[in-house]
Every structure is written in structure tokens, then in C-alpha cells.
Design a protein around this motif. Sequence first.
Motif, PDB file in Angstrom:
ATOM      1  N   ARG A  53     -21.697  -3.619  17.856  1.00  0.00           N
ATOM      2  CA  ARG A  53     -21.429  -5.033  18.496  1.00  0.00           C
ATOM      3  C   ARG A  53     -21.843  -5.024  19.654  1.00  0.00           C
ATOM      4  N   GLU A  54     -20.736  -3.922  20.630  1.00  0.00           N
ATOM      5  CA  GLU A  54     -20.338  -3.774  22.053  1.00  0.00           C
ATOM      6  C   GLU A  54     -21.357  -3.347  22.582  1.00  0.00           C
ATOM      7  N   ALA A  55     -22.028  -2.447  21.799  1.00  0.00           N
ATOM      8  CA  ALA A  55     -23.943  -1.608  22.781  1.00  0.00           C
ATOM      9  C   ALA A  55     -24.352  -2.337  22.460  1.00  0.00           C
ATOM     10  N   ASN A  56     -24.725  -3.401  21.296  1.00  0.00           N
ATOM     11  CA  ASN A  56     -25.990  -4.960  21.361  1.00  0.00           C
ATOM     12  C   ASN A  56     -25.227  -5.339  22.533  1.00  0.00           C
ATOM     13  N   ALA A  57     -24.155  -6.100  22.806  1.00  0.00           N
ATOM     14  CA  ALA A  57     -23.935  -7.140  24.114  1.00  0.00           C
ATOM     15  C   ALA A  57     -23.808  -6.985  25.387  1.00  0.00           C
ATOM     16  N   ARG A  58     -23.417  -5.115  25.463  1.00  0.00           N
ATOM     17  CA  ARG A  58     -23.969  -4.828  26.169  1.00  0.00           C
ATOM     18  C   ARG A  58     -24.911  -5.259  27.447  1.00  0.00           C
ATOM     19  N   LYS A  59     -26.722  -4.538  26.533  1.00  0.00           N
ATOM     20  CA  LYS A  59     -27.422  -4.766  27.222  1.00  0.00           C
ATOM     21  C   LYS A  59     -28.175  -6.353  27.385  1.00  0.00           C
TER      22      LYS A  59
ATOM     23  N   ASP B 280      -4.892  -4.386  21.283  1.00  0.00           N
ATOM     24  CA  ASP B 280      -4.085  -4.004  22.378  1.00  0.00           C
ATOM     25  C   ASP B 280      -4.778  -3.255  23.570  1.00  0.00           C
ATOM     26  N   MET B 281      -4.336  -4.534  24.318  1.00  0.00           N
ATOM     27  CA  MET B 281      -5.391  -5.066  25.476  1.00  0.00           C
ATOM     28  C   MET B 281      -4.883  -3.920  26.947  1.00  0.00           C
ATOM     29  N   ALA B 282      -3.637  -2.903  26.873  1.00  0.00           N
ATOM     30  CA  ALA B 282      -3.524  -2.346  27.476  1.00  0.00           C
ATOM     31  C   ALA B 282      -3.793  -1.165  27.567  1.00  0.00           C
ATOM     32  N   ALA B 283      -4.065  -0.830  26.575  1.00  0.00           N
ATOM     33  CA  ALA B 283      -4.940   0.621  26.448  1.00  0.00           C
ATOM     34  C   ALA B 283      -5.676   0.596  27.269  1.00  0.00           C
ATOM     35  N   PRO B 284      -5.931   1.942  27.521  1.00  0.00           N
ATOM     36  CA  PRO B 284      -7.708   2.748  28.048  1.00  0.00           C
ATOM     37  C   PRO B 284      -8.759   1.951  27.196  1.00  0.00           C
ATOM     38  N   ARG B 285      -9.212   0.566  27.279  1.00  0.00           N
ATOM     39  CA  ARG B 285     -10.622   0.223  26.700  1.00  0.00           C
ATOM     40  C   ARG B 285     -11.980  -0.318  27.184  1.00  0.00           C
ATOM     41  N   TRP B 286     -11.544  -0.534  28.303  1.00  0.00           N
ATOM     42  CA  TRP B 286     -12.036  -1.654  29.411  1.00  0.00           C
ATOM     43  C   TRP B 286     -13.164  -0.457  29.772  1.00  0.00           C
ATOM     44  N   ARG B 287     -14.102  -1.358  29.291  1.00  0.00           N
ATOM     45  CA  ARG B 287     -15.781  -0.318  29.885  1.00  0.00           C
ATOM     46  C   ARG B 287     -16.359  -1.491  30.832  1.00  0.00           C
ATOM     47  N   ARG B 288     -16.588  -1.293  32.253  1.00  0.00           N
ATOM     48  CA  ARG B 288     -17.331  -2.417  33.542  1.00  0.00           C
ATOM     49  C   ARG B 288     -18.981  -2.342  32.589  1.00  0.00           C
ATOM     50  N   VAL B 289     -19.273  -3.345  32.830  1.00  0.00           N
ATOM     51  CA  VAL B 289     -20.740  -3.566  31.856  1.00  0.00           C
ATOM     52  C   VAL B 289     -22.105  -2.735  32.677  1.00  0.00           C
ATOM     53  N   ASP B 290     -22.069  -3.374  34.246  1.00  0.00           N
ATOM     54  CA  ASP B 290     -22.937  -3.238  34.806  1.00  0.00           C
ATOM     55  C   ASP B 290     -23.031  -1.472  35.379  1.00  0.00           C
ATOM     56  N   ASP B 291     -22.016  -0.696  34.572  1.00  0.00           N
ATOM     57  CA  ASP B 291     -21.677   0.678  35.342  1.00  0.00           C
ATOM     58  C   ASP B 291     -22.215   1.623  33.978  1.00  0.00           C
TER      59      ASP B 291
END
Length: 343
Positions: A239-245, A275-286
Motif C-alpha cells: 500500500r505504501e509503494a502505491n501511495a508514494r507514486k 511505533d512512530m519514533a522508530a527509523p521508519r519514515w521515508r521522504r516521498v520525493d526521494d
Amino acid sequence: MVSNPTPQRQLRSHRPERPVARVLNSAEHHAWLARHLTGRDRWLCRMLFEHHVLTSTQIIDIAFTGRRAANLRLRNLYQWGVVHRFQPHRDRGSHPMYYVLDTAGAVALARENGIDPKELGYSREREIGRAFSLQLAHTVGCNGLFTALIRRARQPDAAGMLAAWWSAARCGRHWGDIVTPDGYGRWQENGRDVEWFVEFDFGTEQLSRLAGKLARYERLADTTGITTPVLVWMPSAAREANARKALTEALRALDRPARVPVATSSGDAAADPLDMAAPRWRRVDDLDSTGRAALADLPTLWPSLRAPTASTALTPSSAPPSLRPELTPPPPMPPPDPSSQWR
């Protein structure tokens, strides 16, 4: 022919005793509660009023050190009419108990703030009716993102603290004419101060509609003069991969895409899905990088993003006035009650 002469009333199962509604809403009962409600109890009433519904597990995460102590106290609050509880249906297994604010808790909250209970905008029917709401799972799931942060901050070796947590309802009252985030938070860790909006995607919303919100976030940034990252949580990596596009295309179509920093994550991106504090966030336009940043490291994704200060952070004073008395958002961290009150 009657084969069992036992009176029908004696065949009924035992009913737990609970004061009737008239007693729970009497002046005598409220006077009695004034002596028995602890600072943590009053804080929990504020949290339930702000965030509508919390599970027993989430309440343990934010306010208690063990399940037994939590169950005993919540049972008392339920019997006193301070909170109400229900348990949604589940085909397999069982849900934890869900808690909402009840009448006695709402009256105590209103009186504590010096307003008439009618001005509070509280409705017992509405709160208990959340048991049947189609948004219940979404609300509880989004609340879980923030209660997980409070649980992390309450650990003995914690380095961070959740300094602010606004509900979707509060965000809607302030900016609903532009956009309504699912929540707003502010996290402090190792000298860094990070604030963000969250979009909790449960996999049921069309991706085109989700991406269309970026234009409204751009308008919000122009209106408030504050650039705030938007964190989008999704249930799965697919779902994340499709949403990122879709989000990337929508971001490119903006006049000022730098005003809308967007990062995504999914339930598969870390050991603890919430757990939002974990290393999990990826910038969309990167699109080339595969690295993910922790919540405290979000500023590294956008080097030009200024850290929030007392004058630029989102506060109740920076929002338009409400039509009814607006209670101050409760502090996300529980009050430092004496140990005798935490039994």
C-alpha cells in the motif's frame, strides 16, 4: 404442565450492582467524587474527552505501570459513572475493553474548567454510540500511534517526550475549512523539537483522494505561515509503494511543494507497527534513497525546514476562535501523582 416451579426472576444471571443514572448525576455523587478522583483520574477524563475512545491497553500505556492496577481503577471509574466501556464484536478472539467518557466524568471536567456542563458539548449518547461507528477502528488505530509514543517516553531510559497531541476533532475545529489531519503531534528528543501532522491510512481510502489532500496542506501552510511535515502511515508495504507514486505526482503539481514536506511509513517498516519514533519514515520525493529516518531525525530529510519555536509552533492561540468554550489540550504525559494515587 409446569415442570420447573422456580420463579423466573431467580433464574436470571447475577447482575453487577451499579448506581442508577439519577444517583450518578446527583449533586451528592459529584461531591463524593471530588474527594475520590485523583489527578490521574481527572487527566484521563481530559484525554477521553479530547481523543474520544481509548482501549484498556492504550490506557495502560499512557497512565499505569501494570494491567492489574489499571483494571482495578478503571472498574471503579466505571462504577462511579466517570467512564463507560464496551467491547466490539470480533469473529475470533476478543477485543480489549474500549473506554469513553461518561456523564459524571464530563460534569467534573466542566466544573473543573469553570463552565456549565451544557457548554462542554458533551453527549452521552454520542460517546456510547461510538461502539457502532464505522470510524471506530480508524480512531483507535490513529490514537495507537500516539499512545505508543507516550509508552516509549515513560520508560526509565527514555530520551524523548511527546509534548503535544491534538485529536482530529480539534484539528477540524481549527482548520476544518481547509484540511482536517487525523492528528497533530510534537516530539522532543536530544535537543530536537519536531512537529507533524499525521494521516492514518487504513487502506480503505482511494489513493487519489489521499494525494489530493496535499494541495490543501499547501493552502494551510500559506494561511498559517508555518511549514509542518505530513506523516502518512499505511497498513502494508504494498500500500505504501502505491501511495508514494500518487503522492509524488500530487507533490510535483503543487505551486510550492517545499511548503508540504511529506514522508511515509507502513506497518511493515518496523518491528512495532505503531511505533512512530522508530527509523521508519521515508521522504516521498526521494525516490532513489532506501533509508528511513526516525521521528527525531525528520529535520535531516528536509535540511531547509526550520525547527518549531515558541512563536512558530502550532498552539491554540494560533488557531481561529471556536464557537464554544475550547478546553486546553491535555498534556500527553500523565501528571506526577504520588504513588498512593497510582494504585
